[in-house]
Scaffold this motif. Sequence first.
Motif, PDB file in Angstrom:
ATOM      1  N   PHE A  99      -3.864   5.751   0.074  1.00 58.54           N
ATOM      2  CA  PHE A  99      -4.652   5.710  -0.587  1.00 58.54           C
ATOM      3  C   PHE A  99      -4.488   5.853  -2.177  1.00 58.54           C
ATOM      4  O   PHE A  99      -3.940   7.219  -2.701  1.00 58.54           O
ATOM      5  N   PRO A 100      -4.401   5.406  -2.878  1.00 57.49           N
ATOM      6  CA  PRO A 100      -5.089   3.620  -3.024  1.00 57.49           C
ATOM      7  C   PRO A 100      -3.307   3.028  -2.532  1.00 57.49           C
ATOM      8  O   PRO A 100      -2.149   4.220  -2.510  1.00 57.49           O
ATOM      9  N   LYS A 101      -4.060   2.009  -1.648  1.00 55.26           N
ATOM     10  CA  LYS A 101      -2.605   1.173  -1.211  1.00 55.26           C
ATOM     11  C   LYS A 101      -1.274   1.373  -2.187  1.00 55.26           C
ATOM     12  O   LYS A 101      -1.504  -0.111  -2.819  1.00 55.26           O
ATOM     13  N   SER A 102      -0.217   1.413  -1.936  1.00 55.85           N
ATOM     14  CA  SER A 102       1.112   1.300  -2.549  1.00 55.85           C
ATOM     15  C   SER A 102       2.166   1.046  -1.717  1.00 55.85           C
ATOM     16  O   SER A 102       2.794   1.923  -0.873  1.00 55.85           O
ATOM     17  N   LEU A 103       3.466   0.296  -1.642  1.00 55.61           N
ATOM     18  CA  LEU A 103       4.232  -0.009  -0.677  1.00 55.61           C
ATOM     19  C   LEU A 103       5.603  -1.050  -1.641  1.00 55.61           C
ATOM     20  O   LEU A 103       5.561  -1.489  -2.528  1.00 55.61           O
ATOM     21  N   TYR A 104       6.333   0.041  -1.371  1.00 55.81           N
ATOM     22  CA  TYR A 104       7.558   0.234  -2.306  1.00 55.81           C
ATOM     23  C   TYR A 104       9.137   0.191  -1.626  1.00 55.81           C
ATOM     24  O   TYR A 104       8.941   1.093  -0.878  1.00 55.81           O
ATOM     25  N   TRP A 105       9.991  -0.927  -1.619  1.00 57.71           N
ATOM     26  CA  TRP A 105      11.363  -0.714  -1.126  1.00 57.71           C
ATOM     27  C   TRP A 105      12.329  -0.591  -1.824  1.00 57.71           C
ATOM     28  O   TRP A 105      12.325  -1.197  -3.011  1.00 57.71           O
ATOM     29  N   GLY A 106      13.330   0.012  -1.320  1.00 56.73           N
ATOM     30  CA  GLY A 106      14.743   0.305  -1.952  1.00 56.73           C
ATOM     31  C   GLY A 106      15.218  -0.746  -1.873  1.00 56.73           C
ATOM     32  O   GLY A 106      15.233  -2.254  -0.879  1.00 56.73           O
ATOM     33  N   ASN A 111      11.997   3.732   2.189  1.00 55.10           N
ATOM     34  CA  ASN A 111      10.842   3.260   1.411  1.00 55.10           C
ATOM     35  C   ASN A 111       9.064   3.732   1.245  1.00 55.10           C
ATOM     36  O   ASN A 111       9.350   5.165   2.121  1.00 55.10           O
ATOM     37  N   ALA A 112       8.710   3.459  -0.132  1.00 60.81           N
ATOM     38  CA  ALA A 112       7.749   4.186  -0.683  1.00 60.81           C
ATOM     39  C   ALA A 112       5.985   4.030   0.154  1.00 60.81           C
ATOM     40  O   ALA A 112       5.752   3.081  -0.173  1.00 60.81           O
ATOM     41  N   ASP A 113       5.070   4.702   0.879  1.00 61.71           N
ATOM     42  CA  ASP A 113       4.061   4.403   1.473  1.00 61.71           C
ATOM     43  C   ASP A 113       3.425   5.347   0.788  1.00 61.71           C
ATOM     44  O   ASP A 113       3.660   6.032   0.837  1.00 61.71           O
ATOM     45  N   ARG A 114       1.893   4.642   0.458  1.00 62.65           N
ATOM     46  CA  ARG A 114       1.010   5.464   0.154  1.00 62.65           C
ATOM     47  C   ARG A 114      -0.373   4.710   0.603  1.00 62.65           C
ATOM     48  O   ARG A 114      -1.008   3.801   0.029  1.00 62.65           O
ATOM     49  N   TYR A 136       3.613  10.283  -1.735  1.00 64.42           N
ATOM     50  CA  TYR A 136       4.264   9.278  -0.869  1.00 64.42           C
ATOM     51  C   TYR A 136       4.963   9.229   0.788  1.00 64.42           C
ATOM     52  O   TYR A 136       5.341  10.429  -0.363  1.00 64.42           O
ATOM     53  N   THR A 137       4.321   9.264   1.733  1.00 67.15           N
ATOM     54  CA  THR A 137       5.465   8.926   2.547  1.00 67.15           C
ATOM     55  C   THR A 137       6.398   8.484   2.419  1.00 67.15           C
ATOM     56  O   THR A 137       6.367   7.041   1.886  1.00 67.15           O
ATOM     57  N   MET A 138       6.972   8.613   2.712  1.00 66.25           N
ATOM     58  CA  MET A 138       9.189   7.905   2.691  1.00 66.25           C
ATOM     59  C   MET A 138       9.319   8.563   3.904  1.00 66.25           C
ATOM     60  O   MET A 138       9.646   8.747   4.700  1.00 66.25           O
TER      61      MET A 138
END
Length: 116
Positions: free
Chosen positions: A100-107, A95-98, A31-33
């Motif tokens: 492929f496969p697309k995923s996005l999460y927030w703290g 924030n964690a962002d990927r 993930y890109t953080m």
Amino acid sequence: VQLQASGGGLVQAGGSLRLSCAASGIIFRSYTMSWYRQAPGKQRELVAAITSGYVTNYADSVKGRFTISRDNAKNTVYLQMLSLKPEDTGVYYCNADRDFPKSLYWGQGTLVTVSS
């Protein structure tokens, strides 16, 4: 998935803080953080990001003062903040962002208050 941010607090202008964001439930290294912040009455803005390949990007307003880093062994991203200014005040979110496969999460955010 959980992104647990910590390290915020009240500091005087010119001071420093170190934020941490511990991730669980994701393959952290893929993930890109990022760190975002939201000041009262303003939109959330990107502060700094670090890719899975350790490429970093900073908002112009924090270049030279903030440093983002990651420890894949600890599933943790950090934001070292130096020479803090009152305009750095806000809630800081990780924030964690990927792609492929697309995923996005927030703290949940941690509050940073810089007094003048």
